[in-house]
Each structure stands twice: as structure tokens, then as C-alpha cells.
Design an enzyme around this catalytic site. Structure first.
Site, PDB file in Angstrom:
ATOM      1  N   TYR A 139      14.228   2.849  -5.436  1.00 28.14           N
ATOM      2  CA  TYR A 139      13.224   3.439  -4.543  1.00 28.14           C
ATOM      3  C   TYR A 139      12.962   2.491  -3.377  1.00 28.14           C
ATOM      4  CZ  TYR A 139       8.643   4.405  -2.615  1.00 28.14           C
ATOM      5  OH  TYR A 139       7.601   4.619  -1.739  1.00 28.14           O
ATOM      6  N   LYS A 177       0.693  13.592  -9.392  1.00 29.14           N
ATOM      7  CA  LYS A 177       1.635  12.472  -9.492  1.00 29.14           C
ATOM      8  C   LYS A 177       1.810  11.954 -10.920  1.00 29.14           C
ATOM      9  CE  LYS A 177       1.506   9.265  -6.282  1.00 29.14           C
ATOM     10  NZ  LYS A 177       2.857   9.325  -5.693  1.00 29.14           N
TER      11      LYS A 177
END
Length: 330
Positions: A139, A177
Site C-alpha cells: 500500500y 472501514k
């Protein structure tokens, strides 16, 4: 003129859409991937002109289907730092971002995008310089690589490019999330469910709960985005954090005291909260040893030099507001 927000149903994207609405801006194209449909709730109280799936959008934007677009707020990305599918991460975060950037440059559209403090990895300095950038996961690498592209194109760009390295963002509209939601969100839910908040104990020379992060409210993140939107002559890559490292104890203690206040109970000191079992320290997990950042703090020099001079909320201010908002949602 039209505005576009990618990741519009996500955490930061939805807050930007709402903030634009509060300015009277409703000619907004919301772009997202609603495979996880529960994110739609973030846009229920927002006004948009159209919604497009992310795949359809990038093709139509390149064709010029939307006419003159003033700005793109590019918040869409996979932000799961535990994701191990590198091919997916690079396609979604790097290749897609390049396609949106290329069209913005061709059309003269302002491009404001989400970078990440994950680029710094295990560094102890958090300044926008190449020699301190060493991401620890794919990421962070996807964000790092895109920032390198930005550095190459900035000198010749004819329209604004502004990237924001978000630190630990918390605030409304992050419920979807799950495990990647903020510490404040998880502390709130844990206290409501168990009557206490659990934090990591001593590790790497830090006392229990004293590991620190630069926790920044999504309110401030949104304000910075809109400041640069209002100043299209300002470009660059900027840290977006408070410039203050605050311990996890501050988050937990504020969550506890705000919930106590809502229940008409007096505030307690951290020591009293620990003594009464409202905050509990658990052994630091072996799986995280050597992989855990005990300190992050944004260097705000570039952001302040660009003219952004508004104060940032402290954890005590921002988390108090957030807990009151969360309490109104349950």
C-alpha cells in the site's frame, strides 16, 4: 463547472462532498466502487449531480464526456495496509491514479489527491524528502511510486497538482472501514461493548499506551483540501497532519470521558481511569514486534509555507466531537 470526487462514498471523499455541499456546490460527479454497498450511507445526506462506477468514469473522463471539469478530488484507493495482493494494489492505486492524472493534465483540471504517511515506513523523520521515504508494505509503495511520478511532472504541469500525505485520520463517515477504521472508532465501540478500552502495554521504551501518532481530524483534512482547491496556483506534495504526536492514552481517555459526560458523569484523570479498570493495558503482541511505528509526527513546514495557517484540532477537541457524533448515530 463540474467537480469530481473519486472515492466519494468513502471516508474522506464523502466528507469532501459534504463540505462542498455546504459551500453550495452540488454539480458533483461522485465516483466509487459500491461492491461493498454499505458505503452508500455516507452519501445519503449529500447532494450530487451523478454517480459513476470507477471503471466507467476513467474511460469517459478521458473522452471528455463531462465537458469542462474544474477539479478532481482523487480520494479513491485501496487503503488496507494489510492487503497482500500487490497486482491489485498497483492497478487500483497506481495505474488508475496515473490515468486520472493524465486526463487532468490534458484538460487543465485541478488535481488534488490522497497520498499517505505510509510512504515514510519506519522513518523517524516525516518531511517530504526522498531520502526518508521507505514504505513497509505494498500500500505504502503504491502511494510512494505515484508521488515519484508527481515529482517528475510537476515542473512542466500547467494546472494544479496537490498531493496530501494523510497521517492518522479519524472522524465521521468511516464506519464502513471495519478493521481499518481509526483507533478512536474502535475505542468507542469497545468501551460501549465492554465498559473498557484496551491498549498495548510497554514496548520499545514507551510506557503503556504512550506510543504516539499524529492523529488528525477529518475536519482538518477537508479544510486543507478546500484551501488548495481555492488556491489553484499552489502545487506540491504536502504532509497533512497536526504536527503534534499524541499518545494512544489521549485517544482512549478522551473517548472514556466524553462518553461519561454524555452519561452525566464527571471526567476522570488517566490514572483514575486505569485504576477503575476503564482503560486496560495488554501485552504487546509478538506478531507486531519490529513492524510497529511507535512515533509519527507530520512536519508542517511545507504546508505552512504554502499559506495554510489555520490551527488543527487536538485529540481532545477532535475526538470529543467525533464521539458525540458517533453517539448520535447509535
Amino acid at each position: 463547472m463540474t467537480l469530481i470526487v473519486t472515492g466519494a462514498a468513502g471516508f474522506i471523499g464523502a466528507n469532501i462532498v459534504k463540505a462542498l455541499n455546504e459551500r453550495g456546490e452540488t454539480r458533483i460527479i461522485a465516483v466509487d466502487n459500491l461492491t461493498r454497498a454499505d458505503k452508500f450511507r455516507n452519501l445519503v445526506d449529500c447532494e450530487i449531480d451523478d454517480y459513476l462506477d470507477k471503471t466507467e468514469f476513467v474511460e469517459r473522463f478521458a473522452r471528455g464526456d463531462f465537458g469542462k471539469v474544474r477539479a478532481v478530488f482523487h480520494e479513491g484507493a485501496c487503503s488496507d495496509t494489510m492487503e497482500t495482493d500487490g497486482r491489485y494494489m498497483m492497478d487500483n492505486n497506481f495505474r488508475y491514479s496515473r490515468a486520472v492524472l493524465d486526463t487532468c493534465l490534458m484538460q487543465g483540471t485541478q488535481f488534488l489527491y490522497a497520498s499517505s504517511a505510509a510512504i515514510y515506513g519506519g522513518s523517524t523523520r516525516f518531511v517530504e524528502e526522498r531520502d526518508v521515504e521507505a514504505p513497509l508494505n505494498v500500500y505504502g509503495y503504491s502511494k510512494f511510486l505515484f508521488d515519484q511520478v508527481i515529482r517528475r511532472v510537476l515542473p512542466s504541469a500547467k494546472s494544479q497538482i496537490a498531493g496530501f500525505r494523510y497521517f492518522n485520520v479519524y472522524g465521521p463517515r468511516e464506519t464502513h472501514k471495519g478493521r481499518m477504521a481509526s483507533v478512536a472508532f474502535h475505542n468507542f465501540n469497545q468501551f460501549r461493548a465492554e465498559g473498557k478500552v484496551k491498549l498495548f502495554g510497554e514496548y520499545n521504551g514507551y510506557a503503556p499506551g504512550e506510543q504516539t501518532r499524529d492523529f488528525v481530524s477529518v475536519e482538518d483534512v477537508t479544510k486543507v483540501n478546500l484551501f488548495f482547491f481555492d488556491h489553484p496556483e499552489k502545487s506540491g506534495i504536502f504532509n497533512l497532519g497536526t504536527g503534534r504526536a499524541q499518545p494512544f492514552n489521549d485517544i482512549a481517555s478522551t473517548v472514556v470521558n466524553t462518553l461519561r459526560a454524555l452519561d452525566n458523569q464527571p471526567p476522570l484523570t488517566l490514572a483514575q481511569q486505569v485504576e477503575q479498570g476503564l482503560i486496560e493495558y495488554v501485552p504487546f503482541p509478538d506478531a507486531l514486534r519490529g513492524k510497529y511505528q511507535c512515533f509519527t509526527q507530520a512536519d508542517q513546514t511545507k504546508l505552512r509555507a504554502a499559506g495554510y495557517d489555520a490551527p488543527f484540532l487536538t485529540v481532545q477537541e477532535g475526538v470529543d466531537r467525533y464521539v458525540r457524533w458517533l453517539s448520535g448515530q447509535v
